[in-house]
Scaffold this motif. Sequence first.
Motif, PDB file in Angstrom:
ATOM      1  N   LEU A 168       1.364   4.405  11.390  1.00 49.42           N
ATOM      2  CA  LEU A 168       0.278   3.904  12.046  1.00 49.42           C
ATOM      3  C   LEU A 168       0.044   2.401  12.270  1.00 49.42           C
ATOM      4  N   MET A 169       0.193   1.763  11.257  1.00 49.49           N
ATOM      5  CA  MET A 169      -0.309   0.588  11.506  1.00 49.49           C
ATOM      6  C   MET A 169       0.944  -0.419  12.267  1.00 49.49           C
ATOM      7  N   ARG A 218      -7.958   3.613   5.118  1.00 50.78           N
ATOM      8  CA  ARG A 218      -7.269   4.152   3.852  1.00 50.78           C
ATOM      9  C   ARG A 218      -6.895   3.030   3.088  1.00 50.78           C
ATOM     10  N   GLY A 219      -6.170   2.105   3.630  1.00 51.68           N
ATOM     11  CA  GLY A 219      -5.592   1.090   2.807  1.00 51.68           C
ATOM     12  C   GLY A 219      -6.900   0.254   2.098  1.00 51.68           C
ATOM     13  N   ILE A 266      -4.605  -3.563   8.306  1.00 51.02           N
ATOM     14  CA  ILE A 266      -4.848  -2.699   7.277  1.00 51.02           C
ATOM     15  C   ILE A 266      -5.974  -1.462   8.003  1.00 51.02           C
ATOM     16  N   CYS A 267      -5.424  -0.203   7.520  1.00 54.64           N
ATOM     17  CA  CYS A 267      -6.183   0.873   8.113  1.00 54.64           C
ATOM     18  C   CYS A 267      -7.174   1.142   7.087  1.00 54.64           C
ATOM     19  N   CYS A 300       0.775  -1.331   0.076  1.00 52.19           N
ATOM     20  CA  CYS A 300      -0.006   0.064  -0.020  1.00 52.19           C
ATOM     21  C   CYS A 300       0.778   1.251  -0.103  1.00 52.19           C
ATOM     22  N   SER A 336       4.004   4.234   5.666  1.00 49.06           N
ATOM     23  CA  SER A 336       3.924   3.314   6.436  1.00 49.06           C
ATOM     24  C   SER A 336       4.486   2.159   5.612  1.00 49.06           C
ATOM     25  N   SER A 337       3.762   2.121   4.099  1.00 46.51           N
ATOM     26  CA  SER A 337       4.165   1.094   3.046  1.00 46.51           C
ATOM     27  C   SER A 337       3.736  -0.243   3.652  1.00 46.51           C
ATOM     28  N   CYS A 338       2.614  -0.564   4.266  1.00 44.54           N
ATOM     29  CA  CYS A 338       2.032  -1.609   4.863  1.00 44.54           C
ATOM     30  C   CYS A 338       2.123  -2.813   3.566  1.00 44.54           C
ATOM     31  N   LEU A 369      -0.271   4.404   0.074  1.00 42.92           N
ATOM     32  CA  LEU A 369      -1.296   5.642   0.377  1.00 42.92           C
ATOM     33  C   LEU A 369      -0.487   6.742   1.624  1.00 42.92           C
ATOM     34  N   CYS A 370       0.422   5.857   2.457  1.00 44.77           N
ATOM     35  CA  CYS A 370       1.134   6.506   3.341  1.00 44.77           C
ATOM     36  C   CYS A 370       2.407   6.048   3.459  1.00 44.77           C
TER      37      CYS A 370
HETATM   38  S1  SF4 Z   1      -1.187   2.696   7.362  1.00 49.96           S
HETATM   39 FE1  SF4 Z   1      -2.882   2.448   6.098  1.00 49.96          FE
HETATM   40  S2  SF4 Z   1      -2.782   3.930   4.268  1.00 49.96           S
HETATM   41 FE2  SF4 Z   1      -0.675   3.806   5.262  1.00 49.96          FE
HETATM   42  S3  SF4 Z   1       0.275   2.040   4.186  1.00 49.96           S
HETATM   43 FE3  SF4 Z   1      -0.759   0.995   5.759  1.00 49.96          FE
HETATM   44  S4  SF4 Z   1      -2.839   0.495   5.030  1.00 49.96           S
HETATM   45 FE4  SF4 Z   1      -1.958   1.861   3.503  1.00 49.96          FE
END
Ligand code: SF4
Length: 775
Positions: free
Chosen positions: A234-235, A98-99, A95-96, A61, A66-68, A63-64
């Motif tokens: 975040l994650m 946003r993900g 996963i948040c 991902c 963190s690169s989950c 979108l931020c």
């Molecule tokens: S914290 Fe959310 S938006 Fe950020 S990489 Fe992980 S899943 Fe994606």
Amino acid sequence: MKKHRNIKRRSFLKASGAASATALGGCQKIKNVNKGIHEFLNRFEEVPVPHGIETWKTTTCNLCSSSCGIRARTIDGRLVSIEGNSAHPVNRGGICPRGVNGLHILYNPNRLSGPMKKTGSGDSSKWERISWDDAMKAVTGNLKSLRTQSPQSLMFLHGKPSTSLEVSFADRFMQAYGSPNYICYMDGHDYYDSSMLDAIYLMQGINAAPSYDIGNSNFVLSFNTDIFESHENLMQSLKAYGQAHSERPSGRCRFVHVGPRLSASASTADKWIPVRPGTEGVLALGVAHVIIREDLYDYNFVNINCSGFEDRTDESGKTERGFKSVVMSEYAPSDVSNMTGVKVEEIIRLARDFASSRPALAVGNRTQTRIQLAVHSLNALLGSINTKGGILFPPDIVLKKEGEKSSSIYGENNTDFLSKIISSPESPVKALFIKNANPIYSSLESALWRKALDKIPFKVSFSGIMDETSSLCDMILPDCTYLEKWNGSAVATSEGYQVFSISRPVVEPVVECKASEDVLLNIASGLSPEVAINFHWKSFSDYVELAIEGLFEAGRGSRLGEEFEGTWVRLLEKAGWRIPSEGGLDEFKKTIIDAGGWWDPIYYYGELSRVILKPTGKFELMPAIKSMTNYSFPELTETDETREQYFALHVSKPASLAALTNPNSPWMLDNITSVLTDRWNTWIEINEEIAKKLGFKRGDEVIVESDKGKIRAEVTPTKSIHPEFVSIPAGMGHVIPGEWSNGIGSNAADIMSAVRDPVTGIFLADKTKVKIYKA
Ligand code: SF4
């Protein structure tokens, strides 16, 4: 969602009527939630539910930062769901929201269908859809002639700075072109992400993003940091929090949050200590006072590895007071209590608990370097620098990049170029590439941006959707989403070790987009042989594979999902051995890509000479004191004549909204607004007692006015906010034609004062005062 079904039509109409009657920044729309989300979902009703071949692909991902790790499920080539990858060490399957919303980003009906060119000028300008061939010819031709005259007049503004390969690739393009003006840009809503980096640089001389080892800490003391909301990791923070609260041999970690608002992060804590807005740094030094007075600090660390703790006398006999003297004389609990509003006993108890629960970790508010410096001094006092359960500094990953060096300028600290463009009779910037940034919407200096853009003759946006900034450009070359293209990101876990996380296309492009990196590659090959030679790959995916070669050659780590017997691997690796789990290079690459990435799960604690790079070789404590001296806290007064109450403005970054420069997603709007309001609208949190005093009740429309401008918001009275503080969310109030973003709510940046820290140049978040009155 339940609340929305109860929405009263009358209140909706009333709100709409009020909105249309106002002249604040154009017509503001307050959208009925159910209507909006159903409109969106109806788009898919005609699409038959796929029944066919199911595939799962690992990817990342984007979108931020963190690169989950994620797993994408497709049926007959159509993406139907996104899940967390449980083998990925960053998020371990989490996963948040946003993900999850990646699906809506991919299939958003407002995505541009292909390249766009603006024709005409001023009010008579309009957008025309053109072919990729025509677009590439126009851009390459323009840049080719510019390069022969003044290559430095090409500027690349790249938002969302990160350690991903797309950044180094764009930087490489600019170097090959001959322009030093590659600017990694953090905008108004992200500006505060750099304050921790500034503090660490001033105290340790290292230019690196730290990891907070929450999972191994015994006490986490957060000074108003949004660690469980929109923090860049975040994650990881959530995962580490779960680990810290599990049954560990060392016992359960305690988490205390200091701040003026019961945020999502504060509500996760074991204890919330309300404090006057902007005084978190003062409280940190009050805690330092008790720790020093009661001899609770790490004597060895401070004496051997810190500088500036004791007074010092120079050769001329002049004495400079040290950290200890200043903290002991100026930050006594009684004084700190007066400034912060926290009781003396509370300060003493907090300091004792914190210092006696080592390893302990202090995490600072990301909005201000001043606060970060004071907070980070606590990590030094407890010897939590590069220790397990403390603050860690991940080493760089060795990726192969063929002689590149970074030349990025970080733009949020220095936007002097805007004034240069505006004040010169002819703009020194003749062409601009803009990617992942929307400064017209989110910069605190958007008026300057507008004037500057107006003077730049040729502007090309890589936005996949029309936004406030791309609408002012001359051409839009829509980038593919992260689900349709390649990338690779070096990312550190909260435990300090490094991961290389790979993104790859999981579906065919849904519209006629092109990966912006492939566009750059294409342009480079058409410019001149000496530029083209630096871009000898067929596509950007070859560049990603080249980076992976560096991991192979480094002979460390392995594919994600492979667990290690840590101790013996560490010993073998130290001795220069590699644990070969793959065959040759090709097999190594395939395995790494299929697994979603690579990791090296060994972290070396200690190594202070690697993480403290000041010329003295010591951790400098005095910046924490100097930054606090002469700092004027915002005055919050009640004016006798007008009886108007002024408040310190806080702008929150809800995870669902803030990372999206253009949210345009009904699901995300619903996700966040459903908690606090009935409608898709900007809310303002006000202390319950104050709201009563001012005659406001829940749902009232008010004007929030600063010395910069005014916006509308909907009152949400709450016990969970300091009486001198009000909070609004970032991420709404767009004014471009996105069906689920245009005119919904208000833009916080319209009222945030653009006051910069004179030392670091970053915007000071606590400098906006607002008054509130009924709309
Ligand atoms: S914290 Fe959310 S938006 Fe950020 S990489 Fe992980 S899943 Fe994606």
